[in-house]
Design a protein around this motif. Structure first.
Motif, mmCIF file in Angstrom:
data_model
loop_
_atom_site.group_PDB
_atom_site.id
_atom_site.type_symbol
_atom_site.label_atom_id
_atom_site.label_comp_id
_atom_site.label_asym_id
_atom_site.label_seq_id
_atom_site.Cartn_x
_atom_site.Cartn_y
_atom_site.Cartn_z
ATOM 1 N N LEU A 1 35.438 53.839 13.700
ATOM 2 C CA LEU A 1 34.358 54.007 14.503
ATOM 3 C C LEU A 1 33.158 54.524 14.224
ATOM 4 C CD1 LEU A 1 36.794 54.960 17.515
ATOM 5 C CD2 LEU A 1 35.568 52.678 17.402
ATOM 6 N N LEU A 2 32.216 53.925 14.191
ATOM 7 C CA LEU A 2 30.669 54.663 14.291
ATOM 8 C C LEU A 2 30.194 54.890 13.068
ATOM 9 C CD1 LEU A 2 30.325 56.382 17.700
ATOM 10 C CD2 LEU A 2 29.652 54.114 17.010
ATOM 11 N N PHE A 3 31.266 55.595 12.314
ATOM 12 C CA PHE A 3 30.859 56.223 11.066
ATOM 13 C C PHE A 3 32.107 56.311 10.162
ATOM 14 C CE2 PHE A 3 28.840 58.947 14.288
ATOM 15 C CZ PHE A 3 27.421 58.412 13.860
ATOM 16 N N ASP A 4 31.814 56.212 8.736
ATOM 17 C CA ASP A 4 33.098 56.207 7.941
ATOM 18 C C ASP A 4 34.225 57.130 7.982
ATOM 19 O OD1 ASP A 4 32.436 53.955 6.640
ATOM 20 O OD2 ASP A 4 31.195 54.732 5.176
ATOM 21 N N PHE A 5 33.566 58.527 8.305
ATOM 22 C CA PHE A 5 34.465 59.359 8.502
ATOM 23 C C PHE A 5 35.346 59.495 9.701
ATOM 24 C CE2 PHE A 5 30.406 61.159 10.424
ATOM 25 C CZ PHE A 5 30.929 61.548 11.610
ATOM 26 N N TRP A 6 35.194 58.663 10.674
ATOM 27 C CA TRP A 6 35.933 58.389 11.857
ATOM 28 C C TRP A 6 36.849 57.128 11.639
ATOM 29 C CZ3 TRP A 6 33.620 58.328 17.505
ATOM 30 C CH2 TRP A 6 34.611 58.332 18.346
ATOM 31 N N SER A 7 37.886 57.115 10.513
ATOM 32 C CA SER A 7 38.529 56.039 10.412
ATOM 33 C C SER A 7 40.063 56.532 11.083
ATOM 34 C CB SER A 7 38.845 56.019 8.900
ATOM 35 O OG SER A 7 39.529 54.929 8.556
ATOM 36 N N VAL A 8 40.513 55.771 11.794
ATOM 37 C CA VAL A 8 41.947 56.160 12.620
ATOM 38 C C VAL A 8 42.896 55.291 11.714
ATOM 39 C CG1 VAL A 8 42.860 55.960 14.768
ATOM 40 C CG2 VAL A 8 40.447 56.726 14.592
ATOM 41 N N HIS A 9 44.012 55.822 11.569
ATOM 42 C CA HIS A 9 45.240 55.169 11.019
ATOM 43 C C HIS A 9 46.606 55.349 11.755
ATOM 44 C CE1 HIS A 9 42.630 53.907 7.814
ATOM 45 N NE2 HIS A 9 42.246 55.112 7.654
ATOM 46 N N SER A 10 46.462 55.971 12.918
ATOM 47 C CA SER A 10 47.762 56.348 13.616
ATOM 48 C C SER A 10 47.480 56.086 14.785
ATOM 49 C CB SER A 10 48.046 57.716 13.162
ATOM 50 O OG SER A 10 47.361 58.539 13.925
ATOM 51 N N PRO A 11 48.795 55.802 15.907
ATOM 52 C CA PRO A 11 48.552 55.837 17.471
ATOM 53 C C PRO A 11 48.010 57.126 17.957
ATOM 54 C CG PRO A 11 50.630 54.876 16.599
ATOM 55 C CD PRO A 11 49.901 55.542 15.526
ATOM 56 N N ALA A 12 48.398 58.165 17.422
ATOM 57 C CA ALA A 12 47.711 59.297 17.995
ATOM 58 C C ALA A 12 46.202 59.200 17.777
ATOM 59 C CB ALA A 12 48.285 60.651 17.472
ATOM 60 N N GLY A 13 45.632 58.957 16.626
ATOM 61 C CA GLY A 13 44.431 59.036 16.270
ATOM 62 C C GLY A 13 43.742 57.785 17.046
ATOM 63 N N VAL A 14 44.301 56.879 17.439
ATOM 64 C CA VAL A 14 43.586 55.856 18.351
ATOM 65 C C VAL A 14 43.533 56.382 19.882
ATOM 66 C CG1 VAL A 14 44.064 53.611 19.417
ATOM 67 C CG2 VAL A 14 44.272 53.890 17.169
ATOM 68 N N ALA A 15 44.422 56.994 20.321
ATOM 69 C CA ALA A 15 44.615 57.537 21.768
ATOM 70 C C ALA A 15 43.546 58.701 21.685
ATOM 71 C CB ALA A 15 46.115 57.967 21.842
ATOM 72 N N TYR B 1 24.136 53.127 22.883
ATOM 73 C CA TYR B 1 24.320 52.496 21.594
ATOM 74 C C TYR B 1 25.725 52.886 20.913
ATOM 75 C CZ TYR B 1 19.842 49.967 21.421
ATOM 76 O OH TYR B 1 18.764 49.163 21.895
ATOM 77 N N PHE B 2 26.004 54.189 20.913
ATOM 78 C CA PHE B 2 27.173 54.529 20.349
ATOM 79 C C PHE B 2 28.357 53.873 21.120
ATOM 80 C CE2 PHE B 2 26.019 59.096 18.725
ATOM 81 C CZ PHE B 2 25.418 58.335 17.318
ATOM 82 N N MET B 3 28.431 53.718 22.350
ATOM 83 C CA MET B 3 29.473 52.960 22.712
ATOM 84 C C MET B 3 29.429 51.514 22.642
ATOM 85 S SD MET B 3 29.844 54.659 26.735
ATOM 86 C CE MET B 3 28.406 53.707 27.465
ATOM 87 N N MET B 4 28.222 50.693 22.517
ATOM 88 C CA MET B 4 28.351 49.635 22.278
ATOM 89 C C MET B 4 28.819 49.129 20.587
ATOM 90 S SD MET B 4 24.783 46.976 21.169
ATOM 91 C CE MET B 4 24.691 48.070 19.904
ATOM 92 N N LEU B 5 28.404 50.209 19.668
ATOM 93 C CA LEU B 5 29.029 49.995 18.198
ATOM 94 C C LEU B 5 30.486 50.308 18.468
ATOM 95 C CD1 LEU B 5 26.038 51.850 16.484
ATOM 96 C CD2 LEU B 5 26.601 49.263 16.578
ATOM 97 N N ALA B 6 31.041 51.171 19.195
ATOM 98 C CA ALA B 6 32.507 51.388 19.138
ATOM 99 C C ALA B 6 33.026 50.052 19.875
ATOM 100 C CB ALA B 6 32.786 52.549 20.456
ATOM 101 N N VAL B 7 32.564 49.600 21.130
ATOM 102 C CA VAL B 7 33.120 48.008 21.362
ATOM 103 C C VAL B 7 33.063 47.173 20.330
ATOM 104 C CG1 VAL B 7 32.876 46.234 23.019
ATOM 105 C CG2 VAL B 7 32.710 48.865 23.622
ATOM 106 N N MET B 8 31.974 47.173 19.444
ATOM 107 C CA MET B 8 31.833 46.147 18.504
ATOM 108 C C MET B 8 32.874 46.288 17.154
ATOM 109 S SD MET B 8 27.772 45.433 18.416
ATOM 110 C CE MET B 8 27.858 44.580 16.939
ATOM 111 N N SER B 9 33.825 47.442 17.336
ATOM 112 C CA SER B 9 34.779 47.503 16.307
ATOM 113 C C SER B 9 35.796 46.345 16.580
ATOM 114 C CB SER B 9 35.507 48.769 16.453
ATOM 115 O OG SER B 9 36.111 49.278 17.661
ATOM 116 N N TYR B 10 35.879 45.920 17.750
ATOM 117 C CA TYR B 10 36.837 45.003 18.200
ATOM 118 C C TYR B 10 38.220 45.372 18.434
ATOM 119 C CZ TYR B 10 32.703 41.766 17.664
ATOM 120 O OH TYR B 10 31.563 41.157 17.971
#
Length: 141
Positions: free
Chosen positions: A11-25, A106-115
């Motif tokens: 999401l948005l930046f490379d450091f905001w990389s999520v790889h677990s259900p808890a991270g997604v939540a 714009y941040f929200m739009m880019l977050a949604v564009m993560s699909y």
């Protein structure tokens, strides 16, 4: 491109990389709070505009009454300069709120564009919750 249900997302930046259900939540919660903040800023801008128009119209009408009573045509009185200062401060505040609203939007739009469907649901739910919480504040002026 299509929406996917996944527990891996960037999401948005490379450091905001999520790889677990808890991270997604947690990411959904952050995006949801951003959407609530976005709606709150919209209401804040509207209230600030309403207050500015109300105070400016009252002070301007008072100035007109005083001018006609004193038969004075001076426009550089302290009351006029205070009115201009109030207008400038209000306009400056609204400009700052507008910039914050655009950035968050714009941040929200880019977050949604993560699909990612979960992130999309977070934005939609946050927008609904923000509207529900913030818009009654408009009628409390």
């Amino acid at each position: 491109m299509h929406f996917i249900f996944s527990d891996e997302v960037v999401l948005l930046f490379d450091f905001w990389s999520v790889h677990s259900p808890a991270g997604v939540a947690l990411s959904v919660l952050v995006v949801l709070l951003l959407a609530v903040l976005y709606e709150g800023i919209k209401v804040g801008k509207a209230r600030l505009l309403h207050q500015a128009l109300t105070s400016l119209s009252i002070s301007t009408s008072q100035q007109l009454i005083e001018d006609t009573d004193q038969n004075s045509s001076s426009s550089d009185s302290p009351q006029v300069s205070r009115t201009r200062l109030r207008w400038f401060l209000c306009h400056f505040g609204q400009s700052l709120l507008h910039v914050a609203q655009v950035v968050i939007g714009y941040f929200m739009m880019l977050a949604v564009m993560s699909y990612n469907t979960w992130i999309f649901f977070g934005v939609v739910l946050g927008s609904g919750v923000g509207y529900y919480l913030a818009y009654p504040l408009l009628s409390m002026t």
